[in-house]
Design an enzyme around this catalytic site. Structure first.
Site: not given
Ligand code: GLU
Length: 431
Positions: A64, A67, A189, A241, A259
């Site tokens: 993430s 992002k 993604y 988060y 994660v």
């Molecule tokens: N590729 C992970 C997902 O979409 C990223 C999640 C993350 O790092 O929060 O679930």
């Protein structure tokens, strides 16, 4: 001397090494296969000096932390207005993988949850998924200052188990947020989440954010300052988060976790921090990473809302340099609040002088707001029958503005001499 900082970082990392709380992410099978003990810390100064401690060379997937980068890329490529039409900037208070859009706007609440991140991928202009991924990878690599590689196993694992993200993709399509094929967007993604980084890459990315989009090591501008401001804003409000509130009050650095176990944290203008430790708390944040950042922030005073003394320190000295001549000496970074204080002080004391000399030769940096305020000061004084001169050898306030050159001097002595001549010539009474 650099070993002083190095020793400190080694020590603070060692203090947290005994923490074994948390669990590996296992909803992506391949992530459950990593060594749970990995623990790296890297820090990049704003001028690109890198400190590394522990497993700073261990690669893990960015997840993430991708992002804010793709969001920045979308802003960079199509502009804020077009991005805002598809992705909000409000904290969601929901889990990162919530299958939801905002009730009123019907768009994802922010780019740090999966719905917003998947929408951001779809906004990157490209003629094919491969091209889109190439553009994204290039952009991230610019932040890291090296070519980032894909972890095929994680990508395959993520794609095979991505039902929830598929649900989000199709939901977005039904709301008109996603044009085109959701599976193609999701494939990009998954690939962006599966790019491998080290804690040092994250520190360099953080430093690039800290420098307003310029990678301090390569010297390359990767994106613009307004894009960075936007990306950092959503990192502050939504980056950790749904623990963003805790994080802001305790650590106070724009940040993003993933994660895969990484955290990138940014102190604008000053430094970038990267941490790696894959054991996660129930919200999805690295347990040791969060604690480490918290300790660093407390011990080094990194909270971005720490009240700075900059504006008070701007005016270093004021003194009399002759009958009716007063010098105002400034230093440090001159921003709006500092310039406002200078102007107010000069205004308050205007009955005590005929000529005010503002010395900015000790100023390191100045912004447009401060420049505008200070360059107007001379005209304002003249309107009252006084004079305002500027000691500005490097032309930081007055560059090449015709008409203002007359009030600009290279040294305080020159300005005082000019002030004395003006005063003695009797011009004063004609004003
Ligand atoms: N590729 C992970 C997902 O979409 C990223 C999640 C993350 O790092 O929060 O679930």
């Amino acid at each position: 001397m650099a070993e002083l900082v190095q020793r400190y970082l080694d020590q603070i990392r060692a203090e947290h090494a005994g923490v074994t709380d948390g669990a590996l992410a296992d909803y992506i099978p391949e992530l459950a296969a990593v060594d749970p003990n990995g623990f790296g810390l890297s820090l990049s100064s704003a001028d690109g000096f890198i400190y590394e401690s522990g497993d700073s060379a261990v690669e893990f997937t960015i997840q993430s932390i991708s992002k804010p980068l793709t969001y920045a890329l979308a802003l960079d490529q199509i502009g804020a207005e077009a991005v805002d039409a598809k992705i909000g900037v409000e904290p969601s208070g929901e889990a990162f993988n919530e299958i939801s859009v905002d009730h009123t706007t019907k768009i994802p609440k922010n780019p740090m949850i999966n719905a917003g991140a998947i929408a951001a991928v779809s906004l990157i202009p490209a003629s094919s998924p491969d091209e889109r991924f190439a553009v994204i990878r290039e952009f991230y690599s610019g932040f890291a200052g090296r070519q980032l590689e894909l972890d095929h196993d994680v990508y395959t694992s993520e794609k095979a188990t991505g039902s929830r993200n598929r649900a989000i993709g199709y939901m977005l399509q039904s709301f008109g947020v996603l044009d085109g094929d959701p599976d193609e967007v999701l494939d990009v993604y998954y690939r962006q989440c599966s790019l491998r980084v080290t804690s040092t890459d994250l520190a360099k990315m953080g430093a690039t954010f800290a420098r307003g989009g310029v990678n301090p090591q390569t010297g390359r501008r990767v994106t613009g300052a307004s894009v960075v401001k936007r990306a950092l804003s959503v990192m502050v409000t939504c980056g950790m988060y749904d623990a963003a509130g805790d994080w802001v009050s305790a650590v106070g650095l724009p940040a993003k976790s993933g994660v895969g176990g990484g955290i990138v944290a940014v102190l604008p203008g000053q430094l970038g921090i990267g941490t790696y430790s894959p054991l996660l708390d129930e919200k999805g944040n690295s347990v040791r990473g969060v604690r480490l950042c918290r300790s660093l922030s407390e011990q080094l005073g990194l909270h971005f809302l720490t009240v700075s003394r900059d504006s008070r320190a701007t005016l270093r000295a004021t003194y009399k340099a002759g009958e009716g001549i007063r010098v105002y000496e400034t230093h440090g970074d001159l921003l709006f609040s500092g310039a406002e204080q200078v102007v107010r002080r000069v205004d308050r004391e205007r009955n005590d002088f005929d000529v005010a000399i503002l010395d900015v030769s000790g100023v390191d940096d100045i912004d447009d707001a401060a420049r505008a305020l200070l360059s107007g000061m001379s005209a304002a004084l003249r309107a009252e029958g006084k004079e305002g001169y500027l000691v500005d050898p490097d032309g930081i306030v007055i560059r090449n503005e015709p008409g203002l050159e007359a009030v600009r001097y290279r040294a305080v002595d020159d300005a005082v001499a000019a002030a004395t001549t003006w005063r003695d010539s009797g011009l004063r009474s004609t004003h």
